[in-house]
Design an enzyme around this catalytic site. Sequence first.
Site, PDB file in Angstrom:
ATOM      1  N   ASP A  30       1.002  -1.069  -0.012  1.00 19.16           N
ATOM      2  CA  ASP A  30       0.046  -0.038  -0.136  1.00 19.16           C
ATOM      3  C   ASP A  30       0.640   1.064  -0.060  1.00 19.16           C
ATOM      4  O   ASP A  30       1.861   1.310   0.645  1.00 19.16           O
ATOM      5  CB  ASP A  30      -0.835  -0.198   1.166  1.00 19.16           C
ATOM      6  CG  ASP A  30      -1.976   1.153   1.158  1.00 19.16           C
ATOM      7  OD1 ASP A  30      -1.630   2.398   1.565  1.00 19.16           O
ATOM      8  OD2 ASP A  30      -3.148   0.868   0.932  1.00 19.16           O
ATOM      9  N   ILE A  31       0.553   2.088  -0.711  1.00 17.73           N
ATOM     10  CA  ILE A  31       1.296   3.416  -0.878  1.00 17.73           C
ATOM     11  C   ILE A  31       1.460   4.148   0.617  1.00 17.73           C
ATOM     12  O   ILE A  31       2.345   4.949   0.768  1.00 17.73           O
ATOM     13  CB  ILE A  31       0.606   4.329  -1.897  1.00 17.73           C
ATOM     14  CG1 ILE A  31       1.723   5.381  -2.220  1.00 17.73           C
ATOM     15  CG2 ILE A  31      -0.598   5.150  -1.680  1.00 17.73           C
ATOM     16  CD1 ILE A  31       1.500   6.136  -3.665  1.00 17.73           C
ATOM     17  N   HIS A  74      -9.442 -15.456   2.303  1.00 12.53           N
ATOM     18  CA  HIS A  74     -10.191 -15.568   0.987  1.00 12.53           C
ATOM     19  C   HIS A  74     -11.277 -14.557   1.322  1.00 12.53           C
ATOM     20  O   HIS A  74     -11.874 -14.313   2.223  1.00 12.53           O
ATOM     21  CB  HIS A  74     -10.533 -16.839   0.581  1.00 12.53           C
ATOM     22  CG  HIS A  74     -11.502 -17.444   1.437  1.00 12.53           C
ATOM     23  ND1 HIS A  74     -11.138 -18.150   2.780  1.00 12.53           N
ATOM     24  CD2 HIS A  74     -12.761 -17.926   1.575  1.00 12.53           C
ATOM     25  CE1 HIS A  74     -12.207 -18.656   3.045  1.00 12.53           C
ATOM     26  NE2 HIS A  74     -13.189 -18.419   2.743  1.00 12.53           N
ATOM     27  N   LEU A  75     -11.490 -13.827   0.131  1.00 18.87           N
ATOM     28  CA  LEU A  75     -12.605 -12.832   0.043  1.00 18.87           C
ATOM     29  C   LEU A  75     -13.818 -13.422  -0.587  1.00 18.87           C
ATOM     30  O   LEU A  75     -13.742 -13.853  -1.621  1.00 18.87           O
ATOM     31  CB  LEU A  75     -12.058 -11.786  -0.555  1.00 18.87           C
ATOM     32  CG  LEU A  75     -13.272 -10.361  -1.000  1.00 18.87           C
ATOM     33  CD1 LEU A  75     -13.610 -10.047   0.432  1.00 18.87           C
ATOM     34  CD2 LEU A  75     -12.532  -9.566  -1.858  1.00 18.87           C
ATOM     35  N   HIS A  76     -15.002 -13.250   0.227  1.00 16.44           N
ATOM     36  CA  HIS A  76     -16.178 -13.665  -0.672  1.00 16.44           C
ATOM     37  C   HIS A  76     -16.905 -12.493  -1.431  1.00 16.44           C
ATOM     38  O   HIS A  76     -16.923 -11.434  -0.915  1.00 16.44           O
ATOM     39  CB  HIS A  76     -17.603 -14.085   0.456  1.00 16.44           C
ATOM     40  CG  HIS A  76     -16.884 -15.412   1.244  1.00 16.44           C
ATOM     41  ND1 HIS A  76     -17.534 -16.580   0.623  1.00 16.44           N
ATOM     42  CD2 HIS A  76     -16.288 -15.596   2.338  1.00 16.44           C
ATOM     43  CE1 HIS A  76     -16.814 -17.457   1.740  1.00 16.44           C
ATOM     44  NE2 HIS A  76     -16.065 -16.750   2.357  1.00 16.44           N
TER      45      HIS A  76
END
Length: 108
Positions: A30-31, A74-76
């Site tokens: 992330d920046i 994991h993303l749903h």
Amino acid sequence: MSHCIFCKIISGDAPGEIFYQDDEVTVFKDIKPASNFHFLAVPKEHILADKGGDVDDVRLGFHLPPFNSIAHLHLHVISPASGMSTLSRLIFKPNTWWFSSVIVRILF
């Protein structure tokens, strides 16, 4: 998409500290990291709308320990959220002890 900063990072047209990359996903720092390990995992394509998903009726989130059945992050991504069964609405109920929602604002 020429205006998408993530697409520019993925293609190398914008700076980004890439940690992992394959044919489908890129992971970069992330920046403005909130901690030592703050990464963004980004699909290389704008997949939801391109595949027919309804970006205005989507539920995104994670099951939280101990309620996760698989010990792998994991993303749903569920669309349309309004099409879920009663049981699914309970299992994926936003901001409960067992499911943490992700709020998304999609800009075009």
